[in-house]
Design a protein around this motif. Sequence first.
Motif, PDB file in Angstrom:
ATOM      1  N   PHE A 192     -15.748 -14.240  39.969  1.00 22.85           N
ATOM      2  CA  PHE A 192     -16.072 -14.098  38.548  1.00 22.85           C
ATOM      3  C   PHE A 192     -17.478 -14.633  38.290  1.00 22.85           C
ATOM      4  N   ILE A 193     -17.629 -15.923  38.076  1.00 24.87           N
ATOM      5  CA  ILE A 193     -18.955 -16.486  37.807  1.00 24.87           C
ATOM      6  C   ILE A 193     -19.146 -17.794  38.561  1.00 24.87           C
ATOM      7  N   LEU A 194     -20.439 -18.120  38.781  1.00 24.47           N
ATOM      8  CA  LEU A 194     -20.848 -19.405  39.362  1.00 24.47           C
ATOM      9  C   LEU A 194     -21.775 -20.047  38.336  1.00 24.47           C
ATOM     10  N   GLN A 195     -21.302 -21.080  37.652  1.00 26.09           N
ATOM     11  CA  GLN A 195     -22.043 -21.644  36.515  1.00 26.09           C
ATOM     12  C   GLN A 195     -22.720 -22.950  36.912  1.00 26.09           C
ATOM     13  N   THR A 196     -23.975 -23.126  36.454  1.00 29.74           N
ATOM     14  CA  THR A 196     -24.751 -24.331  36.739  1.00 29.74           C
ATOM     15  C   THR A 196     -25.778 -24.514  35.622  1.00 29.74           C
ATOM     16  N   GLY A 197     -26.708 -25.457  35.808  1.00 31.96           N
ATOM     17  CA  GLY A 197     -27.773 -25.682  34.829  1.00 31.96           C
ATOM     18  C   GLY A 197     -27.559 -26.864  33.917  1.00 31.96           C
ATOM     19  N   ASP A 198     -26.497 -27.648  34.146  1.00 33.87           N
ATOM     20  CA  ASP A 198     -26.227 -28.816  33.317  1.00 33.87           C
ATOM     21  C   ASP A 198     -26.529 -30.074  34.130  1.00 33.87           C
ATOM     22  N   PRO A 199     -27.574 -30.824  33.782  1.00 32.12           N
ATOM     23  CA  PRO A 199     -27.887 -32.037  34.565  1.00 32.12           C
ATOM     24  C   PRO A 199     -26.765 -33.061  34.575  1.00 32.12           C
ATOM     25  N   SER A 200     -25.916 -33.072  33.546  1.00 31.41           N
ATOM     26  CA  SER A 200     -24.824 -34.048  33.500  1.00 31.41           C
ATOM     27  C   SER A 200     -23.666 -33.642  34.401  1.00 31.41           C
ATOM     28  N   GLY A 201     -23.599 -32.365  34.789  1.00 36.00           N
ATOM     29  CA  GLY A 201     -22.530 -31.897  35.666  1.00 36.00           C
ATOM     30  C   GLY A 201     -21.184 -31.769  35.001  1.00 36.00           C
ATOM     31  N   GLY A 238     -23.444 -30.526  28.729  1.00 34.09           N
ATOM     32  CA  GLY A 238     -24.791 -31.034  28.526  1.00 34.09           C
ATOM     33  C   GLY A 238     -25.831 -29.950  28.687  1.00 34.09           C
ATOM     34  N   GLY A 239     -27.074 -30.379  28.743  1.00 33.11           N
ATOM     35  CA  GLY A 239     -28.195 -29.465  28.907  1.00 33.11           C
ATOM     36  C   GLY A 239     -28.872 -29.147  27.586  1.00 33.11           C
ATOM     37  N   THR A 240     -30.172 -28.882  27.672  1.00 34.14           N
ATOM     38  CA  THR A 240     -30.953 -28.524  26.490  1.00 34.14           C
ATOM     39  C   THR A 240     -31.988 -27.487  26.884  1.00 34.14           C
ATOM     40  N   SER A 241     -32.506 -26.796  25.901  1.00 33.00           N
ATOM     41  CA  SER A 241     -33.502 -25.765  26.151  1.00 33.00           C
ATOM     42  C   SER A 241     -34.881 -26.394  26.300  1.00 33.00           C
ATOM     43  N   LEU A 242     -35.884 -25.536  26.581  1.00 34.80           N
ATOM     44  CA  LEU A 242     -37.259 -26.018  26.672  1.00 34.80           C
ATOM     45  C   LEU A 242     -37.700 -26.627  25.357  1.00 34.80           C
ATOM     46  N   ASN A 243     -37.357 -25.988  24.241  1.00 36.53           N
ATOM     47  CA  ASN A 243     -37.716 -26.538  22.929  1.00 36.53           C
ATOM     48  C   ASN A 243     -37.056 -27.892  22.692  1.00 36.53           C
ATOM     49  N   GLY A 244     -35.839 -28.067  23.197  1.00 37.12           N
ATOM     50  CA  GLY A 244     -35.185 -29.355  23.056  1.00 37.12           C
ATOM     51  C   GLY A 244     -35.886 -30.433  23.838  1.00 37.12           C
ATOM     52  N   VAL A 245     -36.435 -30.084  25.016  1.00 34.63           N
ATOM     53  CA  VAL A 245     -37.197 -31.051  25.800  1.00 34.63           C
ATOM     54  C   VAL A 245     -38.479 -31.436  25.078  1.00 34.63           C
ATOM     55  N   LEU A 246     -39.141 -30.458  24.433  1.00 31.38           N
ATOM     56  CA  LEU A 246     -40.434 -30.711  23.805  1.00 31.38           C
ATOM     57  C   LEU A 246     -40.304 -31.309  22.405  1.00 31.38           C
ATOM     58  N   TYR A 247     -39.290 -30.848  21.632  1.00 31.05           N
ATOM     59  CA  TYR A 247     -39.265 -31.202  20.209  1.00 31.05           C
ATOM     60  C   TYR A 247     -38.013 -31.965  19.772  1.00 31.05           C
ATOM     61  N   SER A 279     -23.863 -19.394  27.163  1.00 34.60           N
ATOM     62  CA  SER A 279     -24.001 -19.933  25.806  1.00 34.60           C
ATOM     63  C   SER A 279     -22.674 -20.499  25.323  1.00 34.60           C
ATOM     64  N   ALA A 280     -22.762 -21.456  24.419  1.00 28.61           N
ATOM     65  CA  ALA A 280     -21.569 -22.058  23.823  1.00 28.61           C
ATOM     66  C   ALA A 280     -21.075 -21.268  22.623  1.00 28.61           C
ATOM     67  N   GLY A 281     -21.781 -20.246  22.216  1.00 36.46           N
ATOM     68  CA  GLY A 281     -21.429 -19.420  21.070  1.00 36.46           C
ATOM     69  C   GLY A 281     -22.608 -18.574  20.683  1.00 36.46           C
ATOM     70  N   LYS A 282     -22.563 -17.971  19.552  1.00 37.64           N
ATOM     71  CA  LYS A 282     -23.642 -17.108  19.090  1.00 37.64           C
ATOM     72  C   LYS A 282     -24.908 -17.929  18.847  1.00 37.64           C
ATOM     73  N   ASP A 283     -26.000 -17.496  19.499  1.00 36.13           N
ATOM     74  CA  ASP A 283     -27.316 -18.146  19.377  1.00 36.13           C
ATOM     75  C   ASP A 283     -27.280 -19.613  19.789  1.00 36.13           C
ATOM     76  N   LEU A 284     -26.434 -19.940  20.736  1.00 40.38           N
ATOM     77  CA  LEU A 284     -26.334 -21.330  21.225  1.00 40.38           C
ATOM     78  C   LEU A 284     -26.672 -21.378  22.723  1.00 40.38           C
ATOM     79  N   ASN A 285     -27.858 -20.880  23.070  1.00 37.63           N
ATOM     80  CA  ASN A 285     -28.328 -20.903  24.456  1.00 37.63           C
ATOM     81  C   ASN A 285     -29.168 -22.158  24.683  1.00 37.63           C
ATOM     82  N   ALA A 286     -28.899 -22.836  25.797  1.00 35.44           N
ATOM     83  CA  ALA A 286     -29.647 -24.062  26.099  1.00 35.44           C
ATOM     84  C   ALA A 286     -30.238 -23.962  27.505  1.00 35.44           C
ATOM     85  N   SER A 287     -29.621 -24.619  28.474  1.00 35.65           N
ATOM     86  CA  SER A 287     -30.137 -24.581  29.855  1.00 35.65           C
ATOM     87  C   SER A 287     -29.131 -23.993  30.844  1.00 35.65           C
TER      88      SER A 287
END
Length: 404
Positions: free
Chosen positions: A49-58, A62-71, A98-106
């Motif tokens: 099915f899927i192999l999911q990653t990208g969350d530093p907390s594991g 967790g995880g944040t987008s580039l804008n979250g890192v900067l702002y 994504s966690a829902g509509k327009d909720l994309n992070a890392s």
Amino acid sequence: MAVLLETSKGDVVVDLLVDEAPLACKNFLKLCKIKYYNNCLFHNVQKDFILQTGDPSGTGRGGTSLNGVLYGEQARYFADEISKERTHAKVGTVAMASAGKDLNASQFYVTAGASLDSLDGKHTIFGEVTEGLDAVARINEAFCDDTGRPWQNIRIRHTVVLDDPFEDPPGLGAHVPEGSPALARDEGDDRLEDDWAPAEEERPPEEAEKSARKAEAESRAVVLEMIGDMPDAGAKAEENIIFVCKLNPVTSEEDLEIIFSRFGKITSCDVIKDWKTGESLCYAFVGFETKAQAEQAYFKMDNVLIDDRRIHVDFYHSMYHQWRSRKKAGGAPPPPPQAPPRPGDRGGGGGPSPRRQRSRSPARREDGARDHHRHEGRRRHRHRHRRRGNGHGEERRRATRWED
């Protein structure tokens, strides 16, 4: 535009769809540039099915987008870029988790199966795997718990940006580390890394060899206990007993006790004899009260002349006395089964040889009983015929006498 992901299962190259999903591609590229994905776990592996990653907390939360890192936290997410033309039709499709509509992070995922129609129209597809599908297949085969986390940690070790068409936003340079960040494991993470190997290479060769020999000896001892050659896997030869061989057949236990008693008190002295003839087998075991007395006898008595024979003395390596003590306590193993003597063999005491018992099937036993009854009927018929014939002969003889 591509990114190389070095995982613990192999390298994966992702080609990005910058024209169809520019926000997601820019977010992914810049996070790779600041080493945000380094050491991230594949925390959710759903086979085929899927192999999911990208969350530093594991944890998957967790995880944040580039804008979250900067702002900051208020800019943690960015909008969807869903295209009806792009579907999850093949293995290796890369999309935002994504966690829902327009909720994309890392967080993102790679598909491990084809024709995953249930994901279409819900997630932003921004790339596809062009090299390293074998690594994707190996991650897909990982053993996981009920939550989908592999029992051995599978990580993205490094990320390498191969081509980046986007300009860096202001302030990004401050977040680019000089080197790859070190792996920081959580205190509650008790799972081994996927590339873990025993630390034998870090130890001196002599210590590693000694440890390997000890482990091999322990495994052999367990096998010997299972087959009945040792009373216990942890049993050791007694250190206060010595082995004496090359004896003269006439040398008795009393002689050995007198000779070896000058090194200390003798606790046991056994000359091993043939169980049939009772003759000496020319070796013995001599026990002392202490280990030091046995060592002194070993150094002093080796190659000494006794009854015109030069004896050899060595340390005790047998389980003979352990077996003898278990036998006295009623714990000795049963004797091995012996084959029955062959017919005509007189070596077993002169008794009659046991007849070989044949097993018959029910059909053969029934046929044998029928033959027995048939034979018995014929025998009785012949017996009656003889009796009848004998009577006629007797009457003829009587008639002949009266005629005379």
